[in-house]
Design an enzyme around this catalytic site. Structure first.
Site, PDB file in Angstrom:
ATOM      1  N   HIS A 177      43.579  42.865  26.593  1.00 26.48           N
ATOM      2  CA  HIS A 177      44.307  43.129  27.839  1.00 26.48           C
ATOM      3  C   HIS A 177      45.784  42.767  27.678  1.00 26.48           C
ATOM      4  O   HIS A 177      46.627  43.268  28.416  1.00 26.48           O
ATOM      5  CB  HIS A 177      43.717  42.319  28.994  1.00 26.48           C
ATOM      6  CG  HIS A 177      42.325  42.727  29.374  1.00 26.48           C
ATOM      7  ND1 HIS A 177      41.217  42.238  28.736  1.00 26.48           N
ATOM      8  CD2 HIS A 177      41.881  43.601  30.306  1.00 26.48           C
ATOM      9  CE1 HIS A 177      40.134  42.773  29.276  1.00 26.48           C
ATOM     10  NE2 HIS A 177      40.509  43.608  30.224  1.00 26.48           N
ATOM     11  N   ASP A 246      38.721  52.665  26.665  1.00 29.02           N
ATOM     12  CA  ASP A 246      38.814  51.495  27.537  1.00 29.02           C
ATOM     13  C   ASP A 246      40.046  51.713  28.417  1.00 29.02           C
ATOM     14  O   ASP A 246      40.795  52.687  28.240  1.00 29.02           O
ATOM     15  CB  ASP A 246      38.925  50.218  26.698  1.00 29.02           C
ATOM     16  CG  ASP A 246      38.464  48.973  27.446  1.00 29.02           C
ATOM     17  OD1 ASP A 246      38.352  49.017  28.691  1.00 29.02           O
ATOM     18  OD2 ASP A 246      38.200  47.946  26.791  1.00 29.02           O
TER      19      ASP A 246
END
Length: 327
Positions: A177, A246
């Site tokens: 992230h 993702d």
């Protein structure tokens, strides 16, 4: 259809979103905590999203249990982190099936028909904490068996499983992230370990890529935007399900969201997953992603055909059983 899955901004779709979704026709939608308040509100939202595109679009969520679950108490059950449950349960695989069958029932009840699980990444000592206790085990066979049980439980409950994070994120020592993980292990080691669970589960209907560099295969690009890694996923691992990225907003990827989307499609991903609900980004991603390829449409239709009316279960009996397994 546009080669995208989008996350709406809030608890209700806005007028802009309604018009945008109707015009663009994304394959589906994904929901997060910002979209969820209570069961009735959530049913209205899932109905409104499908109404906007005038079809029974797929609606996804990350409801793994443990730290990553968007639907929480007091309206929904809370679960142990998966790795903790697997180590604690008297019969780990049966407990894992019960847990995921209960999750599927909760999702189906509010109109959600796809869950971003199971996770076939192998837990390692160095696995970043953002991922580690979400995983199912420390060896290939344990992970494969638990993933199969998870997928079967979801399908029995009318919910499509999404296998993640292809082709393996367990060695990542940083959080994708925020940063780009890099794995320097040699290819034979990757084939025998990291990639092996995904090869064993390659028949599952949908999968999600890992934003991670495998330097022995493509030192310049993370798997999501690497044509070389897409060849590994499709040919060597043998995964022919619908392959989505993702979340495109994760900082492991470089460039604008439009550039990330275009690079992912060019590499061979079927679908772009964009989750943050920002209108300007969604418009840019839709344009960069374009329409689904014929192959992507075939894979999507094959996955959607697996949606079915859930098999009848005794919720109370399953809750009691899960308690006994963990007692």
């Amino acid at each position: 259809m546009n080669a995208t899955i989008f996350g709406p901004e809030g608890l209700e779709i806005t007028d802009w979103e309604r018009g945008f979704f109707r015009e663009v026709q994304p394959l589906g939608f994904i929901l997060f905590a910002r979209n969820i308040d209570n069961p009735d509100q959530l049913r209205r939202l899932t109905h409104s999203l499908r109404e906007a595109v005038q079809r029974d679009a797929m609606i996804l969520i990350d409801q793994e249990g443990g730290r990553v679950q968007r639907m929480r108490s007091p309206h929904w059950r809370e679960y142990l982190p998966a790795l903790d449950q697997m180590s604690r349960a008297a019969d780990p695989l049966r407990a894992h099936w019960v847990r995921n069958r209960l999750i599927a029932a909760e999702l189906h009840d509010v109109g959600i028909d796809a869950n971003c699980a199971p996770l076939a990444d192998i837990a390692e000592e160095a696995t970043h904490p953002v991922l580690k206790n979400r995983l199912y085990g420390y060896d290939v066979q344990t992970v494969v068996d638990a993933c199969r049980v998870c997928a079967d439980a979801h399908l029995a409950g009318g919910v499509l499983p999404v296998l993640k994070h292809i082709p393996g994120y367990g060695r990542a020592a940083v959080d994708s992230h925020k940063d780009l993980p890099r794995v320097d292990a040699p290819r034979p080691e990757l084939d025998a370990w990291d990639f092996a669970p995904f090869a064993a589960l390659s028949d599952l209907p949908m999968g999600m890529t890992a934003h991670i560099v495998f330097s022995d295969i493509d030192p310049a690009n993370p798997a999501t935007t690497s044509a070389r890694m897409m060849k590994v996923i499709r040919k060597d691992i043998g995964f022919d399900g619908l392959l989505m990225t993702d979340d495109l907003s994760m900082e492991a990827l470089s460039g604008t969201v439009a550039q990330r989307a275009a690079a992912s499609i060019a590499a061979g991903c079927d679908i772009i997953l964009h989750c943050n609900g920002k209108a300007d980004e969604m418009a840019a991603v839709a344009q960069a992603s374009g329409v689904m390829t014929d192959a992507a449409i075939t894979r999507a239709n094959r996955a959607l055909a697996l949606r079915k009316t859930p098999e009848n279960i005794d919720i109370g009996a399953l809750e009691a059983e899960l308690g006994r397994h963990l007692g």
